[in-house]
Design an enzyme around this catalytic site. Sequence first.
Site, PDB file in Angstrom:
ATOM      1  CB  ILE A 159     -89.212 -28.174 -19.231  1.00 35.02           C
ATOM      2  CG1 ILE A 159     -88.059 -28.646 -20.124  1.00 35.02           C
ATOM      3  CG2 ILE A 159     -88.703 -27.285 -18.112  1.00 35.02           C
ATOM      4  CD1 ILE A 159     -87.313 -27.507 -20.798  1.00 35.02           C
ATOM      5  N   GLY A 160     -90.478 -31.380 -19.951  1.00 34.90           N
ATOM      6  CA  GLY A 160     -91.165 -32.116 -21.003  1.00 34.90           C
ATOM      7  C   GLY A 160     -90.697 -33.556 -21.046  1.00 34.90           C
ATOM      8  N   GLY A 216     -91.017 -37.385 -23.754  1.00 34.50           N
ATOM      9  CA  GLY A 216     -91.484 -38.001 -24.987  1.00 34.50           C
ATOM     10  C   GLY A 216     -91.114 -39.466 -25.017  1.00 34.50           C
ATOM     11  CG  PHE A 226     -86.380 -41.996 -28.381  1.00 29.90           C
ATOM     12  CD1 PHE A 226     -85.185 -42.307 -29.007  1.00 29.90           C
ATOM     13  CD2 PHE A 226     -87.535 -42.601 -28.821  1.00 29.90           C
ATOM     14  CE1 PHE A 226     -85.145 -43.204 -30.061  1.00 29.90           C
ATOM     15  CE2 PHE A 226     -87.512 -43.490 -29.877  1.00 29.90           C
ATOM     16  CZ  PHE A 226     -86.318 -43.804 -30.504  1.00 29.90           C
ATOM     17  CG  ASP A 257     -94.382 -36.628 -34.484  1.00 34.39           C
ATOM     18  OD1 ASP A 257     -95.625 -36.642 -34.630  1.00 34.39           O
ATOM     19  OD2 ASP A 257     -93.831 -36.895 -33.409  1.00 34.39           O
ATOM     20  CE  LYS A 282     -85.805 -34.423 -27.260  1.00 37.01           C
ATOM     21  NZ  LYS A 282     -86.262 -34.647 -28.665  1.00 37.01           N
TER      22      LYS A 282
END
Length: 871
Positions: free
Chosen positions: A514-515, A517, A519, A631, A536
């Site tokens: 679903i995503g 980044g 890392f 961020d 994650k």
Amino acid sequence: MGTSLFSLVIAATFFSSSIVLTVSGPLYVDSITTLNFTASNYQYIDNSGAFLASNNQIFKATITNPLTQLTNFYFSVIHAPSGTIVWSANRNKPISNSGKVRLTEESLSVIDDSGVIVWSTTQFRSNIASLKLSDDGNLVLLDGSNSSLWQSFENPTDTIILGQRLPVGSSLVSSVSNIDFSEGEYVFSVTSNDGLLRWNGLTYWKLSMEINASIDSYSPVSFLQINGTGLFLFGFNESVIVIHLAITPFNFSIAQLGSEGALTLKRFVGSNWVQDFAWPSSYCQIPFVCDKIGLCSARVCSCPLGFHKSTAGGCVPANSLLSLPSCNASDNGNQLNNSSISYLNLGNNVDYFSNAFMQPAKRGVNLSLCQELCTQNCSCLGLFHGNSSGNCYLLENYLGSVMSSSSGTDRLGYVKVLVKFSNENPNGTQSQNQSFPLVGLILIPPSAFLLLLTIVFLGIFWWRKHKLSRTGSAKLGGGDYSSGELELISFSGLPVRFEYEELAAATENFKTQIGFGGFGVVYKGTLPDKSLVAVKKINSIGVQGKKEFCTEIAIIGKIHHINLVRLKGFCAQGRQRFLVYEYMNKGSLDRSLFENGPVLEWQERFDIALGTARGLAYLHSGCEQKIIHCDVKPENILLHDNLQVKISDFGLSKLLSPEQSCLFTNLRGTRGYLAPEWLTSTAISDKTDVYSYGMVLLEIVRGRKNCSMPVQSHGLENDSTEGDDPSSSTSGLETRPVYFPLLALEMHEEGRYLELADPRLEGRVTSEKVEKLVRVALCCVHEEPAIRPTMSNVVGMLEGSVTVGQPRVESLNFLRFYGRRFTEASRHEGFGEANGNEFFSQRNSATFNSTAVDSHNSFSYMSSQQVSGPR
């Protein structure tokens, strides 16, 4: 003689009968208007001492005792169905059952057997006309015009009830016990920004830090109140909620500060009380729960190593040569003539209730200096010292309980003791049969002492090295259990730990992505309790990756706010690293704002802007220590049902102490949202997040990226053939991109706010509403950090409790440079999403001044992931 005796008997019988007939007095309903009224428990014994009842019969005014066998009586208001005392007048001076309550035109008072007034109201501007007990339990004195002169709601004891207000500056004070209503040592106070529990002046709980509490505003608090949906801290009126704690709707509820130090919220259901909450939630956080120096662990009290229970209560040093010092000047002086001050270690993983709420007496000092500070302070009874931080906390005037910390603590605690020499002769010299004191090392010759110290040091060094060599090769989940992972396991404040197999099963072997980044990748999962989570997976196993991982799980695990994503747990098994977050089913803001789909309405955008501001304000000023996100961007603003907004990835930021807040210089963030100070020598602070938030706010207004691809427009952003003015427009298709922050500045100067709104809204927003967000955004992106508002002020401006600031154009001229560079970059390099922000890289750190020249720096060559970090 016989006739006379008979006559006396008859007279006595008649007299006693008349007494019986007058003992019971009438129960007044609603109010007493008869002045010079007097009542006692004995007189109203048939009504259990009650002489006044509310119209609904739920509350009664009474003279009562806590237990029938006790002789202490109090003038009180009770909740009749449960018999619970919710207010008492003479709590510090009880009376007997023949003591009286008297109502006159001048006052309401309580009088003891000897006729002495033990409690009374003050003098009033007009005479008292009546005493009224309202249906909500408020006892009120009224004058002839029915105006309130005095009321019990404004003079609380240890309880507030449904509808009662507790204003700022007022307090609840606990009773000594359930049968002794005298004021105890625990106090609940309402301050201008929070609700606090204190013991002898030391804070041990804050409402804002409670996991179930929501911070809705940073306006000044006016009062606390319980209503039909929960406990609330309100601003200047009930329309502004500062902090609230929602609970199940109920008919009658009370918040009571118990004699043991816990603040409980409970409701009356049927014929029983149901407790909804008790604060603090950790039993061992209560200051005196295990008496003086008692060690509380999992609701069990014991004594720390080196101490034993005292017959007088609490714990004392086990060695008879040690005693706890007194701060009495004469006694302490005599003790010090024949003794030495030393410190007993309380052991590892032991903490003190107030350490998390008070500032250190000294920062960055070693243990010896911390002990010296305590030695020189007569009122200091102990200390806690941070091994890594060097923070020194002094325990002054009072010693409460200590508590075991299951997650470990960096602090070590010590109790100050006096070491006495025994068997001293009258001349003060030691006799031959004197026993060797515990700290007899001070009598060892210096050379022998140094030799002994060297041997001990070498022994400890060998033991630690041997232990690390044995544990360094231990296995965990098929991977190497390194010393770095040992450090991770002992890291303070870790949330729930998951096994790798649990997360693999929850995500169906990491099936649904679903995503992603810098890392790692984020997967959707379902835990055994059917709750959805976002898992994650951290791919980077480098040194920096471990550091970020440890920081994130330790910090986020302790942070709870309605506008911050909650970390539910983590996994550290072998080389596997995972973070488990609550699942946000609407995804990130950039998807709702920028992608094709239902258009966000203006109120939805405003709510998202306000929720984001509240979350950042909490990170900056609501946490125990300041947290800078570094961020802030739409990708890190997540949405849930009803577009509830939550900020993610704030665990990647630095946790700053006050001294560090101006020294944080590691580059982090995303181009397009980075504040100018990232590329200069200016210190990074919470105002860096304010700048990023301002850029996000402009994108919320426009509905597109500040630097975006050409799109069909409604005329505002279309191409112009006349110069480089980004605000010039004609109808048709955009043939060049526009740097929207500059456009917002120029439209602000011209007062043309409505033209800045997302054209997809098609007029469903007013110019005034757009102006408010645009002005707030421009104030946030001022070039000088000092003149940007704090996030708390931003929340106030959005809520209306703070006047919206006027942007300073002279501090926004750098946007004109950005606009020119952006136009040049898009013309010469071709426009695309990757190039859209490249022009930010082409300004030297010195070029933020109006006289600066352009040049490239190393920032231009950083990849997006290098700059941004994980998302």
